[in-house]
Design a protein around this motif. Structure first.
Motif, PDB file in Angstrom:
ATOM      1  N   ASP B 115       0.837  -1.209   0.000  1.00 17.74           N
ATOM      2  CA  ASP B 115       0.000   0.000   0.000  1.00 17.74           C
ATOM      3  C   ASP B 115       0.869   1.254   0.000  1.00 17.74           C
ATOM      4  N   LEU B 116       1.971   1.187   0.783  1.00 22.32           N
ATOM      5  CA  LEU B 116       2.880   2.337   0.865  1.00 22.32           C
ATOM      6  C   LEU B 116       3.403   2.687  -0.531  1.00 22.32           C
ATOM      7  N   GLN B 117       3.879   1.654  -1.234  1.00 24.85           N
ATOM      8  CA  GLN B 117       4.463   1.903  -2.560  1.00 24.85           C
ATOM      9  C   GLN B 117       3.411   2.373  -3.563  1.00 24.85           C
ATOM     10  N   SER B 118       2.181   1.856  -3.439  1.00 30.79           N
ATOM     11  CA  SER B 118       1.189   2.276  -4.431  1.00 30.79           C
ATOM     12  C   SER B 118       0.745   3.716  -4.177  1.00 30.79           C
ATOM     13  N   ILE B 119       0.739   4.144  -2.912  1.00 29.60           N
ATOM     14  CA  ILE B 119       0.380   5.543  -2.641  1.00 29.60           C
ATOM     15  C   ILE B 119       1.505   6.488  -3.070  1.00 29.60           C
ATOM     16  N   ILE B 120       2.753   6.062  -2.852  1.00 28.25           N
ATOM     17  CA  ILE B 120       3.883   6.877  -3.316  1.00 28.25           C
ATOM     18  C   ILE B 120       3.799   7.056  -4.835  1.00 28.25           C
ATOM     19  N   GLU B 121       3.498   5.966  -5.512  1.00 34.13           N
ATOM     20  CA  GLU B 121       3.375   6.028  -6.969  1.00 34.13           C
ATOM     21  C   GLU B 121       2.243   6.979  -7.386  1.00 34.13           C
ATOM     22  N   ALA B 122       1.124   6.898  -6.663  1.00 31.39           N
ATOM     23  CA  ALA B 122      -0.019   7.766  -6.976  1.00 31.39           C
ATOM     24  C   ALA B 122       0.346   9.236  -6.756  1.00 31.39           C
ATOM     25  N   ILE B 123       1.056   9.518  -5.667  1.00 34.99           N
ATOM     26  CA  ILE B 123       1.460  10.905  -5.389  1.00 34.99           C
ATOM     27  C   ILE B 123       2.414  11.406  -6.476  1.00 34.99           C
ATOM     28  N   GLU B 124       3.380  10.570  -6.846  1.00 38.22           N
ATOM     29  CA  GLU B 124       4.345  10.981  -7.880  1.00 38.22           C
ATOM     30  C   GLU B 124       3.639  11.271  -9.208  1.00 38.22           C
ATOM     31  N   THR B 125       2.668  10.440  -9.536  1.00 36.79           N
ATOM     32  CA  THR B 125       1.940  10.631 -10.790  1.00 36.79           C
ATOM     33  C   THR B 125       1.119  11.916 -10.743  1.00 36.79           C
ATOM     34  N   GLU B 126       0.384  12.091  -9.615  1.00 40.17           N
ATOM     35  CA  GLU B 126      -0.491  13.257  -9.516  1.00 40.17           C
ATOM     36  C   GLU B 126       0.312  14.554  -9.427  1.00 40.17           C
ATOM     37  N   ALA B 127       1.449  14.513  -8.692  1.00 43.97           N
ATOM     38  CA  ALA B 127       2.248  15.726  -8.485  1.00 43.97           C
ATOM     39  C   ALA B 127       3.174  16.009  -9.666  1.00 43.97           C
ATOM     40  N   GLY B 128       3.592  14.960 -10.358  1.00 48.13           N
ATOM     41  CA  GLY B 128       4.532  15.140 -11.456  1.00 48.13           C
ATOM     42  C   GLY B 128       5.973  15.292 -11.007  1.00 48.13           C
ATOM     43  N   PHE B 129       6.275  14.893  -9.776  1.00 53.26           N
ATOM     44  CA  PHE B 129       7.651  14.938  -9.267  1.00 53.26           C
ATOM     45  C   PHE B 129       7.988  13.626  -8.560  1.00 53.26           C
ATOM     46  N   LYS B 130       9.290  13.294  -8.559  1.00 54.96           N
ATOM     47  CA  LYS B 130       9.768  12.094  -7.877  1.00 54.96           C
ATOM     48  C   LYS B 130       9.818  12.310  -6.365  1.00 54.96           C
ATOM     49  N   THR B 131       9.792  11.209  -5.631  1.00 53.96           N
ATOM     50  CA  THR B 131       9.953  11.292  -4.180  1.00 53.96           C
ATOM     51  C   THR B 131      11.269  10.626  -3.775  1.00 53.96           C
ATOM     52  N   MET B 132      11.732  10.965  -2.573  1.00 53.99           N
ATOM     53  CA  MET B 132      12.883  10.286  -1.982  1.00 53.99           C
ATOM     54  C   MET B 132      12.366   9.604  -0.709  1.00 53.99           C
ATOM     55  N   GLN B 133      12.496   8.281  -0.660  1.00 52.49           N
ATOM     56  CA  GLN B 133      11.963   7.523   0.481  1.00 52.49           C
ATOM     57  C   GLN B 133      13.023   7.362   1.561  1.00 52.49           C
ATOM     58  N   LEU B 134      12.644   7.738   2.788  1.00 53.64           N
ATOM     59  CA  LEU B 134      13.585   7.673   3.911  1.00 53.64           C
ATOM     60  C   LEU B 134      12.970   6.898   5.084  1.00 53.64           C
ATOM     61  N   PRO B 135      12.728   5.600   4.886  1.00 50.34           N
ATOM     62  CA  PRO B 135      12.120   4.818   5.982  1.00 50.34           C
ATOM     63  C   PRO B 135      13.091   4.672   7.157  1.00 50.34           C
ATOM     64  N   LEU B 136      12.520   4.382   8.330  1.00 51.35           N
ATOM     65  CA  LEU B 136      13.364   4.139   9.506  1.00 51.35           C
ATOM     66  C   LEU B 136      14.186   2.868   9.322  1.00 51.35           C
TER      67      LEU B 136
END
Lengths: 158, 152
Positions: B115-136
């Motif tokens: 779910d985490l990865q699919s929401i990140i993908e959705a945000i990147e698509t909607e925003a048009g910018f890449k994310t940097m993931q910094l999990p604990l």
């Protein structure tokens, strides 16, 4: 770790804040349809399992005058990261201290420590204390101040 | 800020162990030598004036479900619109603007990694910018309260 539906409801009801009633656990129990004894027992078990760390009155640092809240980030040699993290996590002005992955080349930092002070000199002094403790294992640093809170909730699980 | 002695004690002494009892305010009242109603009233006032965020359970990250800190580097003139997109996701529990090339920082909380990865993908698509993931990777958590300094 797995929790049952009642546990999930107890977490949901407590993580954003206990109701401000004389018997808050009773209020929660009533909303779930169990007794307050069961609510408290289940919280004790979840504390023993490490799911719930504690029940706390969480102060709002900013409102209490701590206007300088910095996310300090450090590039620490991998083989010393745990030793250094444990050392920095103990400092009384550090509220959170985490190891996170680097993203080279644009993000070389792997240790995060949140610091809080009422003055700019205060945060500078705190950064220096951390830098001194890290010494030769510190390969680079930065500090990021928040300029705006765009969203904040107390949720930790969904 | 002018706090009464009781308010200072309520702010400083219950960051670790708020009583787990049928009548927690009565327990606190007994230990401070005041009335139960006074304690509840004082806490309500501290809460209403936002000196405390909440009295609640503190949950250990990532034991139940998954979360990650995420950073994005967004051009200044698009920051507000991307921030609005990010905040609109109920899985986002913090969203801060910070002074850095990476200027948008938020925490995502989901039931599992998928779910985490699919929401990140959705945000990147909607925003048009890449994310940097910094999990604990590790939490150097030491169980100490934050000692509030009331001198100004």
């Amino acid at each position: 770790m797995e929790i049952d539906e009642i546990d999930r409801q107890i977490i949901a009801a407590t993580q954003t804040g206990l109701p401000l009633t004389l018997k808050p656990y009773q209020t929660i129990a009533d909303s779930i349809g169990i007794s307050d004894e069961v609510v408290m027992q289940k919280i004790v078990v979840m504390q023993e399992q490490g799911i719930i760390r504690r029940i706390a009155a969480v102060p709002n640092h900013y409102r209490l005058g701590y206007k300088y809240n910095g996310m300090t980030v450090w590039n620490i040699e991998d083989k010393h990261i745990n030793e250094m993290g444990e050392c920095i996590g103990q400092l009384n002005f550090v509220s959170h201290c985490y190891h996170r992955p680097r993203h080279l080349p644009e993000w070389p930092y792997n240790l995060f420590a949140m610091i809080h002070s009422k003055t700019e000199e205060g945060v500078k002094r705190q950064q220096q204390i951390i830098a001194d403790l890290l010494g030769q294992y510190n390969l680079g640093q930065d500090v990021l101040y928040s300029t705006r809170i765009l969203k904040k909730t107390g949720l930790r699980i969904r | 800020m002018m706090f009464t002695l009781m308010q200072k004690k309520l702010l400083n002494n219950y960051q670790q162990d708020f009583p787990l009892s049928t009548t927690p305010y009565k327990d606190i009242a007994l230990s401070l030598g005041v009335s139960e109603d006074d304690v509840l009233l004082a806490f309500s006032e501290l809460k209403n004036k936002k000196f405390i965020n909440r009295i609640g359970s503190i949950i250990t990250p990532n034991l139940i479900g998954t979360s990650s800190l995420i950073a994005m580097a967004i051009p200044e003139n698009q920051l507000q619109s991307v921030a609005n997109i990010v905040s609109s996701y109920p899985e986002v529990n913090h969203n801060y603007e910070r002074e850095n090339r990476f200027n948008l920082w938020f925490v995502l909380i989901t039931k599992n990694e998928k779910d985490l990865q699919s929401i990140i993908e959705a945000i990147e698509t909607e925003a048009g910018f890449k994310t940097m993931q910094l999990p604990l990777l590790a939490d150097y958590f030491i169980n100490l309260g934050f000692d509030i300094d009331f001198d100004d």
